[in-house]
Structures are given as C-alpha cells and as structure tokens.
Scaffold this motif. Structure first.
Motif, PDB file in Angstrom:
ATOM      1  N   ASP A 237      63.008 -19.737  15.701  1.00 30.85           N
ATOM      2  CA  ASP A 237      63.887 -20.864  16.649  1.00 30.85           C
ATOM      3  C   ASP A 237      63.874 -20.451  18.144  1.00 30.85           C
ATOM      4  O   ASP A 237      63.763 -21.278  18.802  1.00 30.85           O
ATOM      5  N   GLU A 238      63.746 -19.100  18.371  1.00 27.58           N
ATOM      6  CA  GLU A 238      63.855 -18.553  19.720  1.00 27.58           C
ATOM      7  C   GLU A 238      62.427 -18.505  20.428  1.00 27.58           C
ATOM      8  O   GLU A 238      62.507 -18.509  21.648  1.00 27.58           O
ATOM      9  N   GLY A 239      61.493 -18.413  19.542  1.00 24.03           N
ATOM     10  CA  GLY A 239      60.057 -18.147  20.042  1.00 24.03           C
ATOM     11  C   GLY A 239      58.991 -17.819  19.237  1.00 24.03           C
ATOM     12  O   GLY A 239      59.009 -18.042  17.932  1.00 24.03           O
ATOM     13  N   VAL A 240      58.247 -17.157  19.800  1.00 29.13           N
ATOM     14  CA  VAL A 240      57.005 -16.610  18.927  1.00 29.13           C
ATOM     15  C   VAL A 240      56.702 -15.203  19.042  1.00 29.13           C
ATOM     16  O   VAL A 240      56.699 -14.667  20.242  1.00 29.13           O
ATOM     17  N   THR A 241      56.546 -14.572  18.046  1.00 32.41           N
ATOM     18  CA  THR A 241      56.075 -13.102  17.913  1.00 32.41           C
ATOM     19  C   THR A 241      54.480 -13.256  17.816  1.00 32.41           C
ATOM     20  O   THR A 241      53.894 -13.527  17.039  1.00 32.41           O
ATOM     21  N   VAL A 242      53.721 -12.464  18.906  1.00 28.23           N
ATOM     22  CA  VAL A 242      52.393 -12.401  18.998  1.00 28.23           C
ATOM     23  C   VAL A 242      52.045 -10.995  18.569  1.00 28.23           C
ATOM     24  O   VAL A 242      52.548 -10.092  19.293  1.00 28.23           O
ATOM     25  N   THR A 243      51.036 -10.938  17.759  1.00 33.86           N
ATOM     26  CA  THR A 243      50.449  -9.722  17.213  1.00 33.86           C
ATOM     27  C   THR A 243      49.285  -9.512  17.526  1.00 33.86           C
ATOM     28  O   THR A 243      48.410 -10.148  17.443  1.00 33.86           O
ATOM     29  N   CYS A 244      48.857  -8.259  18.502  1.00 31.23           N
ATOM     30  CA  CYS A 244      47.475  -7.854  18.802  1.00 31.23           C
ATOM     31  C   CYS A 244      47.301  -6.426  18.181  1.00 31.23           C
ATOM     32  O   CYS A 244      47.864  -5.364  18.855  1.00 31.23           O
ATOM     33  N   GLY A 245      46.745  -6.399  16.988  1.00 29.05           N
ATOM     34  CA  GLY A 245      46.793  -5.128  16.284  1.00 29.05           C
ATOM     35  C   GLY A 245      48.082  -4.453  16.080  1.00 29.05           C
ATOM     36  O   GLY A 245      49.021  -4.748  15.255  1.00 29.05           O
ATOM     37  N   THR A 246      48.585  -3.225  16.668  1.00 26.45           N
ATOM     38  CA  THR A 246      49.588  -2.704  16.644  1.00 26.45           C
ATOM     39  C   THR A 246      50.653  -2.895  17.547  1.00 26.45           C
ATOM     40  O   THR A 246      51.861  -2.417  17.337  1.00 26.45           O
ATOM     41  N   GLU A 247      50.401  -3.714  18.598  1.00 28.90           N
ATOM     42  CA  GLU A 247      51.019  -4.317  19.471  1.00 28.90           C
ATOM     43  C   GLU A 247      51.853  -5.566  19.300  1.00 28.90           C
ATOM     44  O   GLU A 247      51.049  -6.545  18.658  1.00 28.90           O
ATOM     45  N   THR A 248      53.056  -5.693  19.562  1.00 32.50           N
ATOM     46  CA  THR A 248      53.803  -7.011  19.394  1.00 32.50           C
ATOM     47  C   THR A 248      54.056  -7.568  20.926  1.00 32.50           C
ATOM     48  O   THR A 248      54.881  -6.584  21.614  1.00 32.50           O
ATOM     49  N   LEU A 249      54.370  -8.832  21.107  1.00 28.86           N
ATOM     50  CA  LEU A 249      54.916  -9.275  22.054  1.00 28.86           C
ATOM     51  C   LEU A 249      55.843 -10.506  21.954  1.00 28.86           C
ATOM     52  O   LEU A 249      55.539 -11.175  20.897  1.00 28.86           O
TER      53      LEU A 249
ATOM     54  N   LEU B 132      46.177 -13.208  27.285  1.00 27.60           N
ATOM     55  CA  LEU B 132      45.440 -12.223  26.613  1.00 27.60           C
ATOM     56  C   LEU B 132      44.210 -12.576  26.216  1.00 27.60           C
ATOM     57  O   LEU B 132      43.830 -13.988  25.832  1.00 27.60           O
ATOM     58  N   ASP B 133      42.955 -11.726  26.344  1.00 28.39           N
ATOM     59  CA  ASP B 133      41.628 -12.092  25.851  1.00 28.39           C
ATOM     60  C   ASP B 133      41.261 -10.975  24.930  1.00 28.39           C
ATOM     61  O   ASP B 133      41.319  -9.922  25.432  1.00 28.39           O
ATOM     62  N   ARG B 134      40.378 -11.334  24.100  1.00 24.70           N
ATOM     63  CA  ARG B 134      40.003 -10.370  22.942  1.00 24.70           C
ATOM     64  C   ARG B 134      38.607  -9.583  23.700  1.00 24.70           C
ATOM     65  O   ARG B 134      38.377  -8.457  23.247  1.00 24.70           O
TER      66      ARG B 134
ATOM     67  N   HIS C 127      42.552  -7.375  24.097  1.00 25.48           N
ATOM     68  CA  HIS C 127      43.815  -7.829  23.131  1.00 25.48           C
ATOM     69  C   HIS C 127      43.458  -9.234  22.312  1.00 25.48           C
ATOM     70  O   HIS C 127      43.357 -10.317  22.652  1.00 25.48           O
ATOM     71  N   ARG C 128      42.863  -8.883  21.065  1.00 24.50           N
ATOM     72  CA  ARG C 128      42.736  -9.792  20.052  1.00 24.50           C
ATOM     73  C   ARG C 128      44.139 -10.186  19.468  1.00 24.50           C
ATOM     74  O   ARG C 128      44.803  -9.168  18.797  1.00 24.50           O
ATOM     75  N   VAL C 129      44.357 -11.334  19.301  1.00 23.91           N
ATOM     76  CA  VAL C 129      45.622 -11.852  18.825  1.00 23.91           C
ATOM     77  C   VAL C 129      45.336 -11.927  17.147  1.00 23.91           C
ATOM     78  O   VAL C 129      44.422 -12.478  16.696  1.00 23.91           O
ATOM     79  N   THR C 130      45.937 -10.969  16.480  1.00 24.53           N
ATOM     80  CA  THR C 130      46.126 -11.238  14.998  1.00 24.53           C
ATOM     81  C   THR C 130      47.123 -11.930  14.157  1.00 24.53           C
ATOM     82  O   THR C 130      47.105 -11.814  12.692  1.00 24.53           O
ATOM     83  N   GLY C 131      48.223 -12.145  14.922  1.00 27.13           N
ATOM     84  CA  GLY C 131      49.453 -12.785  14.204  1.00 27.13           C
ATOM     85  C   GLY C 131      50.161 -13.614  15.066  1.00 27.13           C
ATOM     86  O   GLY C 131      50.450 -13.120  16.355  1.00 27.13           O
ATOM     87  N   LEU C 132      50.467 -14.751  14.622  1.00 25.40           N
ATOM     88  CA  LEU C 132      51.526 -15.880  15.361  1.00 25.40           C
ATOM     89  C   LEU C 132      52.572 -15.928  14.317  1.00 25.40           C
ATOM     90  O   LEU C 132      52.460 -16.892  13.448  1.00 25.40           O
TER      91      LEU C 132
END
Length: 557
Positions: free
Chosen positions: A140-152, A35-37, A131-136
């Motif tokens: 226990d299972e992993g990381v939810t990555v937030t990019c605006g309204t999108e999550t990965l 991801l790159d902003r 894709h600017r990351v705004t949340g991490l």
C-alpha cells in the motif's frame, strides 16, 4: 510549507526515456533513482536518430531541447522514390509558429550525452549503473525493488529498460503480444560528402542497387548519412564485409565519393505491445511497453511522450494534488497511443513487406500508377512520420461538440486545435518577458481566456493553476488564429500542453468540473453546475521547481 516526505521514484533504464522521466520529475520537485543493468553507457552507433519537434519541446523544458536541435541536422522534406524515379515529396505543416523544425537528426548516443549533462546538474537524480532489477514487490505504501542482494524502497516505479525487458514484464505479469518480421535491416553510418542530400529524408522502393527491397537514407551531423537496407532473413554482415560486397553496396549509393564506415548493425523488426502499461504503482514506458518498426520514427519519440505523461501524473499524485487513480489514465492514454503507432507502422510494414500475393500485387500496382497519378500517391506507404497522439477519447478530456476530431490527419499535417490535441505553439509576451505558449502550459494547468479574465475564475483546487488573458499574451493575434479562438472562450491546457477542454463564456462555471476530470477525479455524469472541487493538500510552490513564474497572472496553489 514543507513538502510531504515520500520515497523516490525508481526508474529502471537509463536510456532516453528513463533520462527524460528523471529530468521531468526533478523539474516537478520529485527525486528519483535511475537503475541500469549495464556497467556503463553504450557510446557507439546512431541508433534512434530522428527527434520530432514535439519531443524537442519536451526536452526544452529541462534545458536540453535547444542544444539537441542545434547539433542536429534539420530537415522538413521527405522524398519518396520508385527505382530511381522520384514519385513525390512533401513538407510538414504546423499551426502557429513552433520553436523547432519538424525533425532534427542526431545520434541517440549524442542525445544521451546531452541529457546526461542535464542529469549531472540535478542533485535529486541518483543514477546507478550495474544494477539489474530482479524483484518488484508492491504494498500500500510503495514498491520494494530488489537488485541482487540490495533492496530499495520506491513510491512508484517506471520501467523503461528497453526491448529486452522480458524478465521485468514477467515479474509484472503483463503480456507482450504481437509479431516479428523475417526480413532483416542493415544499418550503416557512412561519413561522406553528398551535396544536395544533407537536408532531406530519402526513401527508395525497389532501387536497382537493392532490387525487390527498400533503402532509407537520413542525413546526420558531421557529414554522416544513416543508410538502412532491407536485406534477406539469412543476411550475413560479416561475410559481406569480408568479401568486399559491403563496400560495393555502399558505393552503389555514394559513387566515387570518399567515405568512411562509422558503424554497422543488423536488426529485426517487431510489432508488440503490453496489455497493461500500469500495474499498481509500476508504469511501463518506451520499448519496454511497445515495439514498432522504425519507419516513421515512432519508437524513441513515443517513448518520450510516455515519459512526460508519466512524470506530470506521478508528480501530481506525490504532491497530493491528485489521487492515485490519476495513474490509470496513464494506461488509458499511452496504451491508446501505442495502439495507434502499431496500426500506422503495421500498415507500413504490410506495404514494405507484403505478407501475401494479393497485397504484393496491390503494392506493385500502386507504385506503378503513382508515377503519373497524384490520387494514388497517398497510398504509397514509406512510413508516416511521428506525431503527437490525440487524447480525444481520454477520460481526462472534456469534449466540445463544436470542435470534433476528424480522425487521423493527412500525412505531414496536424489536426485543428480541440480538446485532446497538443496545443499549437507560438511566441507569447508576459510581464516576465517573452516566452512560448507550450513553456507556459508545462508549468501546471493553464486557463487561457479569449476575453476579460473574470473575478473568481480560478477554482479552489490543489496544484498550480494559472489564468491568463489571450490578448495580453498574443497582442498580434497569431496564437488566437492558430487556436481559432472565439470571443470569451476558456481554453484549459494540461501540464503536458494537451488541451483538456474548451468552454464557451456561459460555461465558465464548469471550470472546476473540467479540472477535476483532468486530474482523474470523479465528476457527476450530468455535470450540474458545481461550486468548487474539494481542496487538497497545499503544494510547496505555485510552479514546478525550475519553471519561471509569470508576473501579472492569476495563480491558485
């Protein structure tokens, strides 16, 4: 056998460190999302130009090292001047016979293009711009990555988004202490014909055309020279350009030679380091984790070393060959490497820009005496050029009392081969054809035996382990000499080509303990004679996905 299904690794930042991380993970069969902003890649300017031999080795494992080296300008001599008088020069030395020169100069822009070509050929790498990351958010299972309204969803995250990663460091709760320097530095990429300057780096203290400050000149491809001038804090590039003073500044160096200004920029130096390079399932790498002055070319080069360290450890964890605790050694090793880089570049900046009169007087004295006194010249600090860090104090390294680390080697030299040090490189012969030692080492763990390979030497451990006889690889003895290998020794080499241990013949029973330590597993304090390390999950193949197997070797998976 099918591979465990895991979420991809998310890599934040598509610069060289992020690109390298993604390519190395792909080589180990681990998918990633980059991801790159930015909306697209920046395609201007030289930026980080000086690529070190060990970094070219890393890039060669993903098919890019030779291409980058072929296009770059090779140099092996560093010259240092006071005024216009040359004080000294030195050439780089290396044990063994490396595949690449000590350094090549090539623009970061072109390096990124070549790495992008390799990424385009890897279906397991998904690059997403804008894709600017705004949340991490970790669980226990992993990381939810937030990019605006999108999550990965990611199994892990590697943050290599560059110096301007304050928001991401804040999300992770890490400090970024250090200092910034007042003086600015002007970069100009100049295309000109300067005979005799095309194969060496030149550093000038107090030249008449920049009195009281420094100038650094590097050759680049296509008759381009990168010139860095130290300038005052209030320097105004646009005003100098408009007045014609910029052209006059350049002509004091290039003379009457015709020239073209390709790119200019002004920047400020910082020396900073995060207090943690691992936060749970998130690793920080490159300029997001540490900033150093560019004198010594330790920025991009140390970032690529971060990428390799992170990639093999993430692969081992995700394939089930090691536990999550292995990732803590990423912080241990690369934080220590960043501290070393800060110490080295901090000393350089103290010499270049003395913070007080006492050190300013010392600098004047050293430069004056160095013209005639060879014993003073090692104290002239124009930047100690990038080198691989020595993991001699790492929790993954098994020490050898007969091979002890003597500390930081002389400028331009490398330490002898011993536990924690990057193994010397040399051509080797295998049943599959000629290759190089570091290429073999980067396929997994390598046990290199300076004698006959004993039955049962390969322990019952998870992950790729290969046992090879040194005499078979090295019939001429060139590599054995570079290692200073003793009869019957067992050299244990990590997947990043650093030496994990050197065992004597009567210590062969310690191989399982050494390997367990090298993947972050707990081992007994007194190291009693172990039988085998506990086996882990099976791996899909004996070597990384794009690595060649070696016929005739002994392999455990």
């Amino acid at each position: 056998m099918s591979r465990r299904r895991v979420d991809p690794v998310v890599i934040v930042g598509a610069g060289p460190v992020g690109q390298t991380t993604a390519l190395l993970l792909a080589r180990w069969g681990v998918p990633s999302i980059v991801l790159d902003r930015r909306a697209r890649r920046d395609e201007v300017g030289s930026k980080a130009i000086c690529q070190q031999r060990d970094v070219l080795d890393v890039w060669e494992t993903v098919g890019a090292g030779s291409a980058i080296a072929a296009e770059g300008v090779t140099w092996s001599t560093a010259r240092t001047f006071h005024g216009e008088h040359e004080l000294f020069s030195y050439r780089f030395t290396e044990r063994g016979r490396p595949a690449f020169p000590p350094f090549v100069n090539i623009s970061q822009t072109r390096t990124e293009e070549i790495l992008d070509e390799r990424i385009a050929a890897e279906p397991s790498i998904d690059v997403r711009w804008d894709h600017r990351v705004t949340g991490l958010a970790q669980d226990d299972e992993g990381v939810t990555v937030t990019c605006g309204t999108e999550t990965l969803r990611a199994s892990h995250v590697v943050v290599c988004a560059g110096a301007r990663s304050d928001d991401l460091r804040s999300l992770l709760g890490v400090g970024f202490d250090g200092q910034s320097f007042d003086d600015r530095f002007l970069i100009a990429d100049i295309r000109a014909e300067l005979p005799g300057w095309a194969r060496e780096r030149r550093f000038y203290f107090d030249p008449p055309w920049n009195p009281g400050r420094q100038v650094l000149i590097h050759p680049c491809p296509d008759s381009v020279f990168r010139i860095d001038w130290q300038v005052p804090p209030d320097y105004d590039l646009e005003a100098e350009r408009a007045s014609g003073a910029l052209d006059a500044r350049i002509r004091t160096i290039v003379g009457d030679a015709g020239h073209e200004v390709v790119w200019t920029s002004v920047y400020r130096f910082h020396s900073r380091q995060v207090d943690r390079m691992r936060v749970g399932k998130v690793l920080l790498a490159g300029d997001a984790a540490h900033l150093v002055s560019p004198f010594g070319a330790r920025g991009l080069n140390s970032g690529v070393a971060d990428a390799e360290n992170a990639a093999w450890k993430l692969a081992y964890v995700l394939h089930g060959w090691a536990g999550e605790d292995l990732l803590e050694s990423y912080h241990d090793e690369r934080h220590a490497a960043a501290a070393e880089n800060l110490a080295v570049t901090g000393a350089t900046m103290d010499f270049l820009v003395p913070p007080d009169e006492l050190r300013a007087q010392r600098r004047r004295d050293v430069l004056a005496r160095a013209a005639t006194d060879e014993t003073v010249r090692p104290h002239v600090d124009s930047g100690r050029l990038a080198e691989a860090f020595w993991y001699v104090d790492s929790p993954l390294t098994t020490t050898d009392p007969t091979r002890t680390f003597g500390g930081r080697p002389e400028r331009g030299a490398t330490p002898p081969a011993l536990p924690g040090v990057l193994v010397p490189d040399a051509p080797v012969h295998t049943a599959g054809g000629p290759t190089r030692l570091r290429a073999l080492a980067r396929d997994g763990f390598l046990l290199l035996v300076a004698g006959d390979v004993a039955d049962g030497l390969v322990p019952d451990v998870s992950g790729p382990v290969r046992v090879l006889a040194l005499a078979d690889l090295d019939p001429d003895g060139e590599l054995a000499a570079a290692l200073d290998a003793r009869p019957g020794e067992i050299w244990v080499i990590r997947p990043d080509a650093h030496i994990a241990a050197v065992l004597s013949p009567d210590e062969a029973h310690l191989v399982p303990t050494v390997l367990a330590r090298a993947v972050g597993m707990p081992v007994p304090q007194e190291e009693p004679c172990p039988t085998t390390a506990a086996p882990g999950p099976s791996r899909p193949s004996a070597t990384p996905s794009s690595a060649p197997t070696t016929a005739g070797s002994t392999t455990r998976s």
